[in-house]
Design an enzyme around this catalytic site. Structure first.
Site, PDB file in Angstrom:
ATOM      1  N   ASP A 262       0.531  -0.865  -0.194  1.00 45.14           N
ATOM      2  CA  ASP A 262       0.277  -0.190   0.397  1.00 45.14           C
ATOM      3  C   ASP A 262       1.216   1.718  -0.176  1.00 45.14           C
ATOM      4  O   ASP A 262       2.072   1.271   0.712  1.00 45.14           O
ATOM      5  CB  ASP A 262      -0.863   0.253   1.496  1.00 45.14           C
ATOM      6  N   GLU A 299       1.605  -0.129  -4.815  1.00 44.60           N
ATOM      7  CA  GLU A 299       0.927   1.157  -5.171  1.00 44.60           C
ATOM      8  C   GLU A 299       1.574   2.355  -5.365  1.00 44.60           C
ATOM      9  O   GLU A 299       2.429   2.375  -4.075  1.00 44.60           O
ATOM     10  CB  GLU A 299      -0.685   1.486  -4.052  1.00 44.60           C
TER      11      GLU A 299
END
Length: 615
Positions: A262, A299
Site C-alpha cells: 500500500d 501502489e
C-alpha cells in the site's frame, strides 16, 4: 539474529518467544492463563529479548515492559489476537494445518487477472471461510488472482484494513490464521493465486503499541495517516527486519503468492540501501528457495518508473504497480467529472497514451498538483502495470461510495470493461463489478475511543473538499454504513446483471485465447484518439494475428476512419449485441478492407484478423 520474531513452536517441544525492545532495561513474559505466571526474558545483542518455555500452545501472553506490571502489551509479532488489539496474544501451532498445495508453483505475472476482495463485505458472514463457495464462480469468470484488502488485526470487527496494528496477525473476526490458510489452500486447488494487501507505510491509531517497544517510528517524516515508520534512522535495521520478516511470513507460512504494498510513496527512506529494494531482494531469494513464482506489486502515485525497474538500473524491482492514470483517464471521459485530481483528465487522447505507454503524466505539468508529474514509461512492458476502472479507493473515497454503475449507464459500463480488459496491462476487477453490484462501498470503522471516532468523522469530511461533491459523508462508525457495503450475490442471476457477468467472462476468455491480446509488449499497441467524436481506435498485434477495437465513449454516434491494414476482419464481439443485454448494432460481422465505420454511442466493437504477416 536467526530466531523468528514472536512465539515459535520448536521441534524440541519448547516455545521460543523473541521480541525487540531496545530501550527496555528488563522485560518479562507474562503468561495470563494456565496458570498465570511471569518469566524473566534474557537480553540479547541489539535490544532483543528471548525466552524458552515448555510447550505453550494456545496459551495467552503479554510482554511486561519494565518487569513491574505497569506496562503490559500484546506481542508486536503476534499471530493471533483472540480478544482484539488490546488483549493478550495467543500462541498457536502453525504446523497443525495440512496443506494440499505442494505442487503449486504460482503463475507468471503476465497471466494475472486480479479480483479485489474486502473479506468483511464480500459475504454476509464476512469470513475467509465464507469466500470458499464463491471460488468456482471466480474461476469461471476468468480470475487468476484474488487480491485481499489488508487482513492484519484491526480494532473491532469493521474496517477497510488500513488501520491494522498487528502486522503478523490475521483478523480474528475473519477467522484468523486457520481461516486464511484454508482460503489460500482452496484457491491453489483452483489454480488461483492469492494476493495480500500489506501496509508498510503506517499503522492504525488504535491498539498501536509498537512505539512502546522501540523506535519503530520517526518524527522526521509524516504520512497522511499518522507517524512515518523509521526505515532510515537510528535503529532502522531492526525496523526493516520486522517488516521484511512480516513479508516472508505471509509467503512462507501462509503460502501467499503476491504482496501488494500500500502507498509506497508514503515510505520515506533516504538511505543508500532503500528498504523497498532490500524487501524485494529478500522476497525473491525466498521465492527461489521455494521454487515458486512470488510477485511484489506496489501502489505508488508518483508515476515513478523506478518502482518496476530492476535494481541494476537503479529501480526497486517490483513486478508491477497500480496505474491510477489509466483509471482517471477512463473515469473522467465517461463521467465528465473534473474536480479534484480529475481536473487533469477528460481527454480520449489520454486514454490512448496510457494504452500505449502506461502513465498519462510522464513529466507534464499537473494542474491538480501544481507541478510537473511523473517519469517516462514508454516501452515498459504492459505486465508491469495493474489497471482498473473501479477499486476500493476510487469507489470508497467518494463521499457516498458510489460505484461506476451509479454514475454512468449500462452501456458505458461495458465500454469501460472493454478498454480495461483489451489493454496490454494486468486487469483488476473490484468485487461485484463484473455483475454490476448496486451496493456502494463506503468507508467504515469500529473504533472504541470517542475522540478518535470524531476525528475520523471530521477527517472524512475534509478529504472531500477538493472534489466539492457536497452532502454529508456516511458516518464511518455506524454499523449501517458497513451493512450497506455488503454484496448482493443474488443479483448475478437477474436480467442485465447476468448478461454483464457473462460479458466480463467472454472478454476474459477472448483476452486469454487471442495471442494479440495476451501479448503484453506495448510496442505492439497502437491507439488513435478521435477527440471531437469521443472515439478511440485500438490496434494490437503479434506474429500471425491482429485485432482492432473501435470505442465510442460519447453519447452520439461517431464516424471514424480505420487506419488498419486491408485484411479479412471478423467480428469477435460488440458490446451492443443483444446477447449482452444491448440495444443491437448496425456494424457488420466482417470487414473486407479498411473503411470508415459508424460506432454507436457508448459502445465498442472488436475485430480480429489472422492474416498478419501473410503475403
Amino acid at each position: 539474529m536467526p530466531d523468528i520474531l514472536g512465539a515459535t513452536q520448536l521441534s524440541t517441544g519448547e516455545c521460543l518467544f523473541l521480541v525487540w525492545a531496545p530501550h527496555a532495561d528488563c522485560l518479562n513474559l507474562r503468561i495470563v492463563n494456565s496458570p498465570e505466571r511471569s518469566i524473566p526474558m534474557d537480553r540479547l545483542p541489539k535490544g532483543y529479548f528471548r525466552a524458552f518455555v515448555e510447550n505453550q500452545t494456545y496459551c495467552r501472553y503479554l510482554y511486561d515492559l519494565g518487569g513491574n506490571g505497569k506496562k503490559m502489551r500484546p506481542d508486536p509479532a503476534s499471530r493471533f489476537q483472540p480478544e482484539g488489539v488490546h488483549g493478550p496474544s495467543e500462541v498457536i501451532a502453525p504446523r497443525e494445518f495440512k496443506w494440499s498445495d505442494r505442487g503449486w508453483r504460482g503463475l507468471p505475472i503476465g497471466e494475472l487477472v486480479f479480483y479485489e476482495v474486502h473479506v468483511g463485505t464480500f459475504t454476509p458472514e464476512g469470513t475467509f471461510e465464507a469466500i470458499l463457495p464463491r471460488l468456482r464462480d471466480l474461476k469461471k469468470l476468468g480470475v487468476t488472482a484474488i487480491e485481499l484488502m489488508p487482513v492484519a488485526q484491526f480494532p473491532g470487527r469493521r474496517n477497510w484494513g488500513y488501520d491494522g496494528v498487528s502486522p503478523f496477525c490475521a483478523q480474528n473476526s475473519y477467522g484468523g490464521l486457520p481461516g486464511l490458510k484454508r482460503l489460500v489452500n482452496a484457491c491453489h486447488e483452483q489454480n488461483i493465486c492469492v494476493a495480500l494487501d500489506v501496509v508498510y507505510n503506517h499503522l492504525g491509531p488504535e491498539g498501536n503499541y509498537l512505539a512502546d517497544f522501540g523506535p519503530y517510528f520517526t518524527d522526521r517524516y509524516r504520512t497522511p495517516w499518522g507517524q512515518a515508520l523509521n526505515f532510515d534512522g537510528e535503529y532502522s535495521d531492526e525496523v526493516r527486519r520486522f517488516f521484511i520478516e512480516n513479508a516472508l511470513y505471509w509467503i512462507r507460512d501462509c503460502h501467499v503468492d503476491i504482496l501488494r504494498l500500500d502507498a509506497v510513496h508514503a515510505i520515506v527512506d533516504n538511505s543508500a540501501r532503500p528498504f523497498l529494494r532490500e524487501l524485494n531482494q529478500a522476497v525473491q531469494s525466498a521465492a527461489a528457495e521455494m521454487d515458486r513464482e512470488i510477485h511484489l506489486i506496489a501502489e505508488c502515485d508518483r508515476n515513478d518508473i523506478r518502482t518496476v525497474q530492476p535494481p541494476g538500473r537503479g529501480g526497486y524491482g517490483f513486478g508491477a504497480q497500480w496505474n491510477d492514470d489509466f483509471h482517471h483517464a477512463v473515469h473522467a471521459v465517461l463521467t465528465r467529472e473534473s474536480r479534484g485530481y480529475y481536473q487533469d483528465f477528460g481527454k480520449v487522447s489520454q486514454i490512448a497514451r496510457s494504452l500505449t505507454s502506461g502513465y498519462v503524466y510522464q513529466g507534464e505539468y499537473s494542474q491538480y498538483r501544481l507541478r510537473s508529474h511523473g517519469s517516462e514509461s514508454k516501452g515498459v512492458s504492459g505486465e508491469h502495470f495493474v489497471v482498473f476502472t473501479q477499486n476500493h479507493d476510487q469507489i470508497g473515497n467518494r463521499v457516498n461510495g458510489e460505484r461506476l454503475g451509479h454514475l454512468v449507464d449500462f452501456e458505458a459500463l461495458k465500454a469501460a470493461a472493454g478498454v480495461m480488459l483489451l489493454s496490454p496491462f494486468l486487469p483488476l476487477i473490484f468485487m461485484g463489478e463484473e455483475y454490476g453490484e448496486t451496493s456502494p462501498f463506503q468507508y467504515f470503522v469500529s473504533h472504541q475511543d470517542p475522540d478518535l471516532i470524531e476525528a475520523v468523522r471530521q477527517g472524512r469530511k475534509s478529504e472531500f473538499k477538493a472534489f466539492r461533491w457536497g452532502g454529508e459523508p456516511p458516518d464511518p462508525q455506524d454499523e449501517a454504513t458497513f451493512r450497506r457495503s455488503q454484496l448482493h450475490w443474488e443479483l448475478r442471476k437477474t436480467p442485465a446483471h447476468k448478461e454483464l457477468c457473462e460479458f466480463y467472462t467472454e472478454l476474459l476468455r477472448v483476452r486469454k485465447q487471442l495471442p494479440a491480446l495476451s501479448n503484453s509488449d506495448t510496442s505492439c499497441v497502437e491507439a488513435t484518439a478521435f477527440e471531437k467524436e469521443k472515439a478511440l481506435l485500438l490496434r494490437r498485434w503479434t506474429d500471425g494475428q491482429e485485432i482492432f477495437a473501435c470505442f465510442n465513449f460519447g453519447k452520439d454516434a461517431a464516424r471514424v476512419t480505420l487506419s488498419v491494414p486491408p485484411a479479412g476482419w471478423k467480428k469477435v464481439l460488440n458490446s451492443r449485441d443483444q446477447r449482452w443485454a444491448g440495444p443491437g448494432t448496425s456494424l457488420p460481422e466482417c470487414l473486407a478492407s479498411a473503411q470508415s465505420l459508424v460506432v454507436e454511442p457508448l459502445s465498442f466493437a472488436l475485430y480480429r484478423s489472422d492474416d498478419r504477416g501473410k503475403t
